[in-house]
Design a protein around this motif. Structure first.
Motif, PDB file in Angstrom:
ATOM      1  N   SER A  15       3.858   4.236  10.515  1.00 23.39           N
ATOM      2  CA  SER A  15       3.721   4.463   9.069  1.00 23.39           C
ATOM      3  C   SER A  15       3.347   3.178   8.340  1.00 23.39           C
ATOM      4  N   THR A  16       3.749   2.038   8.853  1.00 20.55           N
ATOM      5  CA  THR A  16       3.368   0.765   8.247  1.00 20.55           C
ATOM      6  C   THR A  16       1.867   0.552   8.374  1.00 20.55           C
ATOM      7  N   GLY A  17       1.271   0.978   9.468  1.00 16.70           N
ATOM      8  CA  GLY A  17      -0.173   0.849   9.651  1.00 16.70           C
ATOM      9  C   GLY A  17      -0.957   1.691   8.656  1.00 16.70           C
ATOM     10  N   ILE A  18      -0.399   2.798   8.240  1.00 19.85           N
ATOM     11  CA  ILE A  18      -1.063   3.670   7.278  1.00 19.85           C
ATOM     12  C   ILE A  18      -1.189   2.984   5.923  1.00 19.85           C
ATOM     13  N   ALA A  19      -0.248   2.101   5.603  1.00 15.91           N
ATOM     14  CA  ALA A  19      -0.259   1.421   4.305  1.00 15.91           C
ATOM     15  C   ALA A  19      -1.502   0.552   4.135  1.00 15.91           C
ATOM     16  N   PHE A  20      -2.136   0.170   5.224  1.00 14.71           N
ATOM     17  CA  PHE A  20      -3.307  -0.692   5.144  1.00 14.71           C
ATOM     18  C   PHE A  20      -4.616   0.090   5.252  1.00 14.71           C
ATOM     19  N   ALA A  21      -4.550   1.391   5.073  1.00 13.75           N
ATOM     20  CA  ALA A  21      -5.757   2.206   5.132  1.00 13.75           C
ATOM     21  C   ALA A  21      -6.668   1.868   3.956  1.00 13.75           C
ATOM     22  N   GLN A  22      -7.942   2.045   4.158  1.00 14.20           N
ATOM     23  CA  GLN A  22      -8.928   1.766   3.120  1.00 14.20           C
ATOM     24  C   GLN A  22      -8.857   2.834   2.025  1.00 14.20           C
ATOM     25  N   VAL A  23      -8.828   2.387   0.771  1.00 13.25           N
ATOM     26  CA  VAL A  23      -8.776   3.286  -0.373  1.00 13.25           C
ATOM     27  C   VAL A  23      -9.954   2.932  -1.267  1.00 13.25           C
ATOM     28  N   ASP A  24     -10.890   3.878  -1.429  1.00 18.38           N
ATOM     29  CA  ASP A  24     -12.077   3.636  -2.244  1.00 18.38           C
ATOM     30  C   ASP A  24     -11.791   4.007  -3.697  1.00 18.38           C
ATOM     31  N   VAL A  25     -12.066   3.085  -4.625  1.00 21.31           N
ATOM     32  CA  VAL A  25     -11.790   3.314  -6.039  1.00 21.31           C
ATOM     33  C   VAL A  25     -12.613   4.464  -6.612  1.00 21.31           C
ATOM     34  N   ALA A  31      -2.349   8.834  -6.698  1.00 18.85           N
ATOM     35  CA  ALA A  31      -1.349   8.572  -5.668  1.00 18.85           C
ATOM     36  C   ALA A  31      -1.877   7.595  -4.614  1.00 18.85           C
ATOM     37  N   ALA A  32      -3.110   7.788  -4.202  1.00 25.44           N
ATOM     38  CA  ALA A  32      -3.707   6.892  -3.203  1.00 25.44           C
ATOM     39  C   ALA A  32      -3.872   5.487  -3.774  1.00 25.44           C
ATOM     40  N   LEU A  33      -4.290   5.389  -5.023  1.00 32.60           N
ATOM     41  CA  LEU A  33      -4.447   4.073  -5.653  1.00 32.60           C
ATOM     42  C   LEU A  33      -3.102   3.378  -5.783  1.00 32.60           C
ATOM     43  N   ASP A  34      -2.065   4.134  -6.174  1.00 31.44           N
ATOM     44  CA  ASP A  34      -0.718   3.555  -6.286  1.00 31.44           C
ATOM     45  C   ASP A  34      -0.199   3.056  -4.943  1.00 31.44           C
ATOM     46  N   GLY A  35      -0.709   3.590  -3.864  1.00 28.48           N
ATOM     47  CA  GLY A  35      -0.281   3.181  -2.533  1.00 28.48           C
ATOM     48  C   GLY A  35      -0.822   1.821  -2.113  1.00 28.48           C
ATOM     49  N   VAL A  36      -1.765   1.282  -2.848  1.00 25.65           N
ATOM     50  CA  VAL A  36      -2.330  -0.032  -2.533  1.00 25.65           C
ATOM     51  C   VAL A  36      -1.440  -1.094  -3.157  1.00 25.65           C
ATOM     52  N   LYS A  37      -1.036  -2.064  -2.360  1.00 25.98           N
ATOM     53  CA  LYS A  37      -0.186  -3.143  -2.862  1.00 25.98           C
ATOM     54  C   LYS A  37      -0.925  -3.876  -3.982  1.00 25.98           C
ATOM     55  N   GLY A  38      -0.271  -3.986  -5.141  1.00 29.28           N
ATOM     56  CA  GLY A  38      -0.878  -4.662  -6.280  1.00 29.28           C
ATOM     57  C   GLY A  38      -1.428  -3.709  -7.322  1.00 29.28           C
ATOM     58  N   VAL A  39      -1.497  -2.418  -6.985  1.00 24.58           N
ATOM     59  CA  VAL A  39      -1.963  -1.411  -7.937  1.00 24.58           C
ATOM     60  C   VAL A  39      -0.767  -0.558  -8.330  1.00 24.58           C
ATOM     61  N   GLY A  40      -0.458  -0.564  -9.613  1.00 23.19           N
ATOM     62  CA  GLY A  40       0.634   0.255 -10.118  1.00 23.19           C
ATOM     63  C   GLY A  40       0.097   1.423 -10.909  1.00 23.19           C
ATOM     64  N   PRO A  41       0.988   2.196 -11.498  1.00 24.34           N
ATOM     65  CA  PRO A  41       0.565   3.370 -12.262  1.00 24.34           C
ATOM     66  C   PRO A  41      -0.383   3.039 -13.423  1.00 24.34           C
ATOM     67  N   SER A  42      -0.133   1.945 -14.122  1.00 20.43           N
ATOM     68  CA  SER A  42      -1.004   1.626 -15.262  1.00 20.43           C
ATOM     69  C   SER A  42      -2.400   1.221 -14.801  1.00 20.43           C
ATOM     70  N   MET A  43      -2.487   0.471 -13.701  1.00 19.93           N
ATOM     71  CA  MET A  43      -3.809   0.086 -13.199  1.00 19.93           C
ATOM     72  C   MET A  43      -4.536   1.285 -12.623  1.00 19.93           C
ATOM     73  N   SER A  44      -3.832   2.155 -11.922  1.00 14.61           N
ATOM     74  CA  SER A  44      -4.505   3.328 -11.363  1.00 14.61           C
ATOM     75  C   SER A  44      -5.022   4.225 -12.492  1.00 14.61           C
ATOM     76  N   ALA A  80      -5.575  -5.819   0.575  1.00 19.80           N
ATOM     77  CA  ALA A  80      -4.575  -4.762   0.685  1.00 19.80           C
ATOM     78  C   ALA A  80      -5.198  -3.414   1.034  1.00 19.80           C
ATOM     79  N   GLY A  81      -6.539  -3.333   1.059  1.00 21.52           N
ATOM     80  CA  GLY A  81      -7.207  -2.111   1.490  1.00 21.52           C
ATOM     81  C   GLY A  81      -8.059  -1.436   0.440  1.00 21.52           C
ATOM     82  N   LEU A  82      -8.147  -1.991  -0.766  1.00 21.54           N
ATOM     83  CA  LEU A  82      -8.974  -1.390  -1.802  1.00 21.54           C
ATOM     84  C   LEU A  82     -10.444  -1.699  -1.542  1.00 21.54           C
ATOM     85  N   THR A  83     -11.290  -0.690  -1.699  1.00 24.22           N
ATOM     86  CA  THR A  83     -12.731  -0.878  -1.504  1.00 24.22           C
ATOM     87  C   THR A  83     -13.490  -0.305  -2.692  1.00 24.22           C
ATOM     88  N   VAL A  84     -14.715  -0.766  -2.874  1.00 18.98           N
ATOM     89  CA  VAL A  84     -15.621  -0.204  -3.870  1.00 18.98           C
ATOM     90  C   VAL A  84     -16.844   0.277  -3.095  1.00 18.98           C
TER      91      VAL A  84
END
Length: 118
Positions: A15-25, A31-44, A80-84
Motif C-alpha cells: 500500500s505504501t507503493g501505491i502512494a507514489f503512483a502517478q496522478v495527472d492534474v 480524492a486522487a489529488l489529495d492523495g499526493v503529498k503536498g496537495v491538500g483539499p484547498s489546492m485540489s 511525489a507523483g504529480l504529473t501534467v
C-alpha cells in the motif's frame, strides 16, 4: 500467527507503493489529488477550478495558474507523483541552484585584489 503478521507487513509495504503512483492534474479527481503529498483539499479545489477553464498545457502553465506553486514546490509535487499531461517536471525546468562555491571564491578574491591595487 507469523503468517498473518508477514501478510500484514506485505500488505503495508504494497500500500505504501501505491502512494507514489502517478496522478495527472488533467485527469485526477479531488480524492486522487489529495492523495499526493503536498496537495491538500484547498489546492485540489484550486486545481479542479482552473482545470474547468481548460486543461493544463505543461508545468509552466500549471505554475502560472495555481497560486503558491513555483519552482521548489512544483518539483516536490512532481517527485511525489504529480504529473501534467503524464509528464513529471524536468529538473532542468526547475529554478537552477546557485553555485555557492563560486560566490565564496569571488568574495575571497575581491579583498586580495583590493590589497594588490594599493
Amino acid at each position: 500467527m507469523i503468517k498473518k503478521l508477514m501478510l500484514a507487513v506485505a500488505a503495508l509495504v504494497a500500500s505504501t507503493g501505491i502512494a507514489f503512483a502517478q496522478v495527472d492534474v488533467n485527469k485526477a479527481d479531488a480524492a486522487a489529488l489529495d492523495g499526493v503529498k503536498g496537495v491538500g483539499p484547498s489546492m485540489s479545489k484550486m486545481i479542479l477550478d482552473e482545470r474547468a477553464k481548460g486543461e493544463f498545457k505543461d508545468w509552466a502553465d500549471f505554475q502560472d495558474r495555481i497560486k503558491g506553486v513555483k519552482g521548489k514546490k512544483a518539483m516536490k509535487l512532481s517527485e511525489a507523483g504529480l504529473t501534467v499531461n503524464g509528464k513529471p517536471m524536468e529538473a532542468a525546468a526547475a529554478k537552477p541552484a546557485k553555485d555557492k562555491t563560486a560566490a565564496k571564491t569571488d568574495k575571497k578574491a575581491a579583498p586580495a585584489e583590493q590589497k594588490a591595487a594599493m
